[in-house]
Design an enzyme around this catalytic site. Sequence first.
Site, short mmCIF file in Angstrom:
data_model
loop_
_atom_site.label_atom_id
_atom_site.label_comp_id
_atom_site.label_asym_id
_atom_site.label_seq_id
_atom_site.Cartn_x
_atom_site.Cartn_y
_atom_site.Cartn_z
N ARG A 12 0.84 -1.21 0.00
CA ARG A 12 0.00 0.00 0.00
C ARG A 12 0.87 1.26 0.00
O ARG A 12 1.03 1.90 -1.03
CB ARG A 12 -0.96 -0.03 1.22
N CYS A 238 4.69 9.34 -0.11
CA CYS A 238 3.28 9.73 -0.18
C CYS A 238 3.05 10.68 -1.35
O CYS A 238 3.74 11.70 -1.47
CB CYS A 238 2.86 10.40 1.12
N1 COA Z 1 -13.42 4.60 -3.19
C1 COA Z 1 -13.61 4.78 -4.52
N2 COA Z 1 -14.12 5.90 -5.03
C2 COA Z 1 -14.46 6.87 -4.16
C3 COA Z 1 -14.31 6.75 -2.80
C4 COA Z 1 -13.74 5.55 -2.30
N3 COA Z 1 -13.51 5.35 -1.02
N4 COA Z 1 -14.74 7.86 -2.21
C5 COA Z 1 -15.16 8.68 -3.18
N5 COA Z 1 -15.00 8.09 -4.37
C6 COA Z 1 -15.29 8.63 -5.71
C7 COA Z 1 -16.66 9.25 -5.84
O1 COA Z 1 -17.60 8.28 -6.19
C8 COA Z 1 -16.44 10.25 -6.93
O2 COA Z 1 -16.37 9.59 -8.17
P1 COA Z 1 -16.83 10.32 -9.53
O3 COA Z 1 -15.90 11.47 -9.73
O4 COA Z 1 -16.65 9.25 -10.56
O5 COA Z 1 -18.23 10.72 -9.28
C9 COA Z 1 -15.03 10.76 -6.65
O6 COA Z 1 -14.37 9.70 -5.94
C10 COA Z 1 -15.03 12.01 -5.82
O7 COA Z 1 -15.81 11.81 -4.66
P2 COA Z 1 -15.91 12.88 -3.49
O8 COA Z 1 -16.76 12.30 -2.41
O9 COA Z 1 -16.29 14.21 -4.04
O10 COA Z 1 -14.46 12.88 -2.94
P3 COA Z 1 -13.27 13.90 -3.11
O11 COA Z 1 -13.06 14.32 -4.52
O12 COA Z 1 -13.46 14.94 -2.08
O13 COA Z 1 -12.06 12.92 -2.71
C11 COA Z 1 -11.31 11.01 -1.44
C12 COA Z 1 -12.01 12.34 -1.43
C13 COA Z 1 -11.04 10.64 0.00
C14 COA Z 1 -12.16 9.97 -2.12
C15 COA Z 1 -9.98 11.13 -2.23
O14 COA Z 1 -9.35 12.29 -1.86
C16 COA Z 1 -9.07 9.96 -1.98
O15 COA Z 1 -9.33 8.84 -2.39
N6 COA Z 1 -7.94 10.18 -1.32
C17 COA Z 1 -7.00 9.11 -1.06
C18 COA Z 1 -5.85 9.65 -0.40
C19 COA Z 1 -4.81 8.59 -0.11
O16 COA Z 1 -4.84 7.46 -0.54
N7 COA Z 1 -3.85 9.01 0.64
C20 COA Z 1 -2.79 8.14 1.01
C21 COA Z 1 -2.85 7.84 2.44
S1 COA Z 1 -1.49 8.55 3.28
ZN ZN Z 2 3.85 6.40 5.04
#
Ligand code: COA
Ligand code: ZN
Length: 315
Positions: A12, A238
């Site tokens: 991951r 990251c």
């Molecule tokens: N899994 C898959 N898709 C997801 C989701 C999830 N957990 N949560 C939201 N989505 C999708 C929505 O369905 C939407 O899809 P669309 O554009 O096709 O309609 C899109 O993502 C945006 O959704 P929204 O609720 O508006 O979220 P956002 O744009 O504010 O993004 C996160 C928020 C959390 C989903 C996004 O920022 C993210 O996945 N971040 C991951 C960060 C990460 O992995 N960091 C590493 C850890 S250190």
């Molecule tokens: Zn880390």
Amino acid sequence: MESIWITDVSPRDGLQNQPKLLLTGEKLALIGLLVAAGLRRVEVTSFVSPKAVPQMADAADLLSLVIEQFPQLQSTVLVPNPRGLERARLAGAGEISVVLAATETMNHKNINQGLADATRNCQDTVRAAKAMGMRTRAYLAVAFDCPFEGATPVPTLMALAEEMQAAQVDEIVIADTIGSATPGRVRDCLRVLGRAIPMNQLAMHLHDTRGLANANAWAALEAGIRRFDASTGGLGGCPFAPGAAGNLATEDLVLMAQGSGFQTNIDLGRLLDVIEFTQLKMDRPLGGRSYSWLALQKHKSDLGPRGLSQGPSES
Ligand code: COA
Ligand code: ZN
């Protein structure tokens, strides 16, 4: 002999920022090698938006396969929100992690929410996961420094840890996301956190940006921490935190811990197999600080993987 418990996060945290996308079968092979090396807990994937992290688009398929093929492995997965939790549940997850960054800006970059919303989101996700019978972890990201806002005050970290405790999270993971901690800061931080949180509920997640990750791990060990995240070969970084280098390498941590009287049940020789596999797939050199020395020992004819796991002799 005392034990330490390592969660290998290479599939991951290790992979999420790599430009080269691995096939699900290749990730499964990587996890198989980690299991063969003795890892009992692996962070398999994250149920995040595939637009945010394309490498994790196969999370559901991968987790289902891992549970089927390695039922003895404690698989853990990262979820950013209730939607991710539901996807993880459907794929059979038994343990999840949430990520709460200690600053406004880092939460925005990571999950598009401010600190207050992110705190509520993480608490709600943990409570919902517990209601589903899952074990839970909460990463406190940028625990020492934020690339956007500078040093994180220890009282801020403490307040967030208490918020997560209020949600009855099982484990709080202190994450040095950009690898800027020093042993003295680790000691001071854990001294404060330890007043409210039992050491066996805390874990350290260190990055090796400045070559201090293993020294920081030692400071944490001395403070009573026995749970660590690490990534074999030091793969990692990251995508949302500029300047973040790879994780503390599992092989460096194992070598240090085994040589200091801690049991890990991890076979250093077999960790080298993991590194060789990942190097091939990533098409670039990997390996922690001890890698070349370990590889040299392995190639000495009288020392196989078994010899290494007993503690290599001096060359
Ligand atoms: N899994 C898959 N898709 C997801 C989701 C999830 N957990 N949560 C939201 N989505 C999708 C929505 O369905 C939407 O899809 P669309 O554009 O096709 O309609 C899109 O993502 C945006 O959704 P929204 O609720 O508006 O979220 P956002 O744009 O504010 O993004 C996160 C928020 C959390 C989903 C996004 O920022 C993210 O996945 N971040 C991951 C960060 C990460 O992995 N960091 C590493 C850890 S250190
Ligand atoms: Zn880390």
